[in-house]
Design a protein around this motif. Structure first.
Motif, PDB file in Angstrom:
ATOM      1  N   TYR A 132       0.954  -1.287   0.004  1.00 24.88           N
ATOM      2  CA  TYR A 132       0.080   0.055  -0.069  1.00 24.88           C
ATOM      3  C   TYR A 132       0.802   1.381   0.003  1.00 24.88           C
ATOM      4  N   TYR A 133       0.285   2.269  -0.654  1.00 22.77           N
ATOM      5  CA  TYR A 133       1.152   3.761  -0.658  1.00 22.77           C
ATOM      6  C   TYR A 133      -0.013   4.534  -0.315  1.00 22.77           C
ATOM      7  N   LEU A 134       0.585   5.579   0.479  1.00 23.51           N
ATOM      8  CA  LEU A 134      -0.096   6.749   0.973  1.00 23.51           C
ATOM      9  C   LEU A 134       0.522   8.035   0.290  1.00 23.51           C
ATOM     10  N   ASN A 135       0.104   8.855  -0.711  1.00 21.41           N
ATOM     11  CA  ASN A 135       0.938   9.955  -1.329  1.00 21.41           C
ATOM     12  C   ASN A 135       2.496   9.379  -1.591  1.00 21.41           C
ATOM     13  N   GLY A 136       2.382   8.468  -2.108  1.00 23.78           N
ATOM     14  CA  GLY A 136       3.686   7.868  -2.364  1.00 23.78           C
ATOM     15  C   GLY A 136       4.413   7.205  -1.472  1.00 23.78           C
ATOM     16  N   ARG A 137       4.111   7.233  -0.391  1.00 17.77           N
ATOM     17  CA  ARG A 137       4.894   6.601   0.954  1.00 17.77           C
ATOM     18  C   ARG A 137       4.409   5.297   1.010  1.00 17.77           C
ATOM     19  N   SER A 138       5.282   4.421   1.218  1.00 22.53           N
ATOM     20  CA  SER A 138       4.930   3.005   1.496  1.00 22.53           C
ATOM     21  C   SER A 138       4.299   2.800   2.992  1.00 22.53           C
ATOM     22  N   VAL A 139       3.072   2.245   2.969  1.00 26.54           N
ATOM     23  CA  VAL A 139       2.379   2.092   4.159  1.00 26.54           C
ATOM     24  C   VAL A 139       1.818   0.954   4.560  1.00 26.54           C
ATOM     25  N   ASN A 140       1.323   0.637   5.761  1.00 29.95           N
ATOM     26  CA  ASN A 140       0.464  -0.734   6.140  1.00 29.95           C
ATOM     27  C   ASN A 140      -1.070  -0.627   5.794  1.00 29.95           C
ATOM     28  N   LEU A 141      -1.734  -1.543   5.716  1.00 28.65           N
ATOM     29  CA  LEU A 141      -3.139  -1.653   5.763  1.00 28.65           C
ATOM     30  C   LEU A 141      -3.803  -0.507   6.775  1.00 28.65           C
ATOM     31  N   SER A 142      -3.239  -1.089   7.815  1.00 22.12           N
ATOM     32  CA  SER A 142      -3.843  -0.383   9.190  1.00 22.12           C
ATOM     33  C   SER A 142      -3.695   1.344   9.299  1.00 22.12           C
ATOM     34  N   ASP A 143      -2.629   1.836   8.405  1.00 24.48           N
ATOM     35  CA  ASP A 143      -2.425   3.202   8.234  1.00 24.48           C
ATOM     36  C   ASP A 143      -3.631   3.775   7.503  1.00 24.48           C
ATOM     37  N   VAL A 144      -3.791   2.921   6.047  1.00 23.32           N
ATOM     38  CA  VAL A 144      -4.885   3.230   5.353  1.00 23.32           C
ATOM     39  C   VAL A 144      -6.190   3.216   5.945  1.00 23.32           C
ATOM     40  N   ARG A 145      -6.375   2.031   6.613  1.00 20.11           N
ATOM     41  CA  ARG A 145      -7.808   2.053   7.553  1.00 20.11           C
ATOM     42  C   ARG A 145      -7.924   3.355   8.559  1.00 20.11           C
ATOM     43  N   ASP A 146      -7.003   3.321   9.345  1.00 15.68           N
ATOM     44  CA  ASP A 146      -7.218   4.543  10.321  1.00 15.68           C
ATOM     45  C   ASP A 146      -7.339   5.763   9.658  1.00 15.68           C
ATOM     46  N   LEU A 147      -6.675   6.327   8.518  1.00 19.26           N
ATOM     47  CA  LEU A 147      -6.964   7.449   7.801  1.00 19.26           C
ATOM     48  C   LEU A 147      -8.189   7.501   7.201  1.00 19.26           C
ATOM     49  N   LEU A 148      -8.604   6.672   6.486  1.00 24.05           N
ATOM     50  CA  LEU A 148     -10.149   6.358   6.018  1.00 24.05           C
ATOM     51  C   LEU A 148     -11.310   6.527   6.993  1.00 24.05           C
ATOM     52  N   ALA A 149     -10.704   5.969   8.119  1.00 25.04           N
ATOM     53  CA  ALA A 149     -12.148   5.741   9.183  1.00 25.04           C
ATOM     54  C   ALA A 149     -12.054   7.486   9.625  1.00 25.04           C
ATOM     55  N   ALA A 150     -10.864   8.176   9.810  1.00 16.85           N
ATOM     56  CA  ALA A 150     -11.129   9.324  10.261  1.00 16.85           C
ATOM     57  C   ALA A 150     -11.886  10.193   9.256  1.00 16.85           C
ATOM     58  N   ALA A 151     -12.060   9.824   7.804  1.00 19.19           N
ATOM     59  CA  ALA A 151     -12.888  10.515   6.827  1.00 19.19           C
ATOM     60  C   ALA A 151     -14.204   9.898   7.068  1.00 19.19           C
ATOM     61  N   GLY A 152     -14.395   9.043   7.978  1.00 22.11           N
ATOM     62  CA  GLY A 152     -15.728   8.271   7.689  1.00 22.11           C
ATOM     63  C   GLY A 152     -15.970   7.165   6.761  1.00 22.11           C
ATOM     64  N   VAL A 153     -14.817   6.592   6.568  1.00 17.30           N
ATOM     65  CA  VAL A 153     -15.029   5.544   5.558  1.00 17.30           C
ATOM     66  C   VAL A 153     -14.402   4.476   6.135  1.00 17.30           C
ATOM     67  N   THR A 154     -15.425   3.258   6.227  1.00 23.17           N
ATOM     68  CA  THR A 154     -14.900   2.019   6.889  1.00 23.17           C
ATOM     69  C   THR A 154     -15.404   0.880   6.247  1.00 23.17           C
ATOM     70  N   PRO A 155     -14.918  -0.293   6.570  1.00 25.00           N
ATOM     71  CA  PRO A 155     -15.220  -1.598   5.921  1.00 25.00           C
ATOM     72  C   PRO A 155     -16.656  -1.672   6.039  1.00 25.00           C
ATOM     73  N   GLU A 156     -17.119  -1.495   7.502  1.00 26.58           N
ATOM     74  CA  GLU A 156     -18.587  -1.985   7.928  1.00 26.58           C
ATOM     75  C   GLU A 156     -19.430  -0.959   7.493  1.00 26.58           C
ATOM     76  N   GLY A 157     -18.910   0.381   7.013  1.00 25.81           N
ATOM     77  CA  GLY A 157     -19.853   1.477   6.780  1.00 25.81           C
ATOM     78  C   GLY A 157     -20.706   1.202   5.300  1.00 25.81           C
ATOM     79  N   TYR A 158     -21.373   2.193   4.940  1.00 23.87           N
ATOM     80  CA  TYR A 158     -22.387   1.677   3.852  1.00 23.87           C
ATOM     81  C   TYR A 158     -21.870   2.961   2.737  1.00 23.87           C
ATOM     82  N   ASN A 159     -20.420   3.199   2.562  1.00 25.02           N
ATOM     83  CA  ASN A 159     -19.793   3.744   1.558  1.00 25.02           C
ATOM     84  C   ASN A 159     -20.025   3.293   0.448  1.00 25.02           C
ATOM     85  N   VAL A 160     -20.047   2.111   0.368  1.00 29.65           N
ATOM     86  CA  VAL A 160     -20.061   1.544  -1.012  1.00 29.65           C
ATOM     87  C   VAL A 160     -21.438   0.380  -0.895  1.00 29.65           C
ATOM     88  N   VAL A 161     -22.462   0.664  -1.630  1.00 25.46           N
ATOM     89  CA  VAL A 161     -23.412  -0.355  -1.492  1.00 25.46           C
ATOM     90  C   VAL A 161     -23.222  -1.328  -2.740  1.00 25.46           C
TER      91      VAL A 161
END
Ligand code: ATP
Ligand code: MG
Length: 200
Positions: A132-161
């Motif tokens: 995984y990469y965030l703005n070109g920096r190599s990151v872990n899935l948990s980093d991506v998950r935490d950042l997205l959660a801060a923006a209200g996007v979560t796997p349990e959410g209904y961002n994608v129907v």
């Protein structure tokens, strides 16, 4: 925050680098059956780490790599790598710089008015790798998950129907359906905390 572009490269049916623009309000993708519409959404879920392989219609991660013989059940030689980049506009400041810096583990994240999350899967003869990469920096899935959660996007959410979700929602009891509203409104989190507090 919204998606402005999805770039698919060697992912599922996208053998060539394909850029899909997304508009801020509404974007419709049309095309014949099997042309790859759902694969675009699979790509978004893959890149953002929001779904397990089954959720994106693959038995294993490496099935996501473009394979010209896919429909004949053959596997071809050649490069075995797939990547999907999701470009998000953060112009509204949904995420502040410090959140992006902390998720990326680096000050070197460029202009955070744009957030790019990229995932790559690579297959070698013995193994496969996922990055995984965030703005070109190599990151872990948990980093991506935490950042997205801060923006209200979560796997349990209904961002994608997903296909089938609507039927599932219709078939729910009113009580179960309210659970979804609680989840969206952010009340569910407090209910859980309240329950935990009562248990203590
Ligand atoms: P529908 O209108 O039926 O929902 P769709 O446009 O959503 O169709 P998709 O499900 O996105 O279509 O695409 C399915 C196509 O993707 C199939 O033809 C399948 O062979 C192809 N495909 C899936 N994985 C791969 C892969 N790894 N390599 C090549 N092609 C693939
Ligand atoms: Mg489809």
């Amino acid at each position: 925050m919204h998606i402005t572009e999805v770039v698919l490269d060697g992912f599922k049916s996208f053998g060539r680098t394909t850029r899909i623009p997304f508009y801020e309000d509404f974007t419709v993708v049309t095309g014949p059956n099997g042309s790859g519409k759902s694969n675009i959404i699979d790509g978004v879920l893959f890149a953002l780490g929001l779904a397990r392989t089954r959720g994106i219609r693959a038995k294993k991660l490496t099935d996501l790599i473009y394979n010209p013989g896919h429909d004949d059940g053959e596997s071809a030689g050649g490069p075995k790598e797939a990547s999907v980049t999701v470009v998000l506009s953060n112009e509204d400041g949904t995420l502040d710089r410090s959140q992006v810096v902390s998720a990326a583990g680096s000050e070197n994240v460029g202009d955070v008015s744009e957030i790019t999350i990229k995932r790559r899967v690579k297959e070698t003869e013995e193994n496969y790798y996922s990055y995984y990469y965030l703005n070109g920096r190599s990151v872990n899935l948990s980093d991506v998950r935490d950042l997205l959660a801060a923006a209200g996007v979560t796997p349990e959410g209904y961002n994608v129907v997903m296909q089938g979700d609507v039927t599932e929602i219709i078939n729910m009891t009113p009580y179960q359906r309210r659970g979804i509203l609680d989840e969206i409104a952010g009340v569910a989190e407090f209910d859980e905390k309240k329950e935990a507090a009562f248990e203590e």
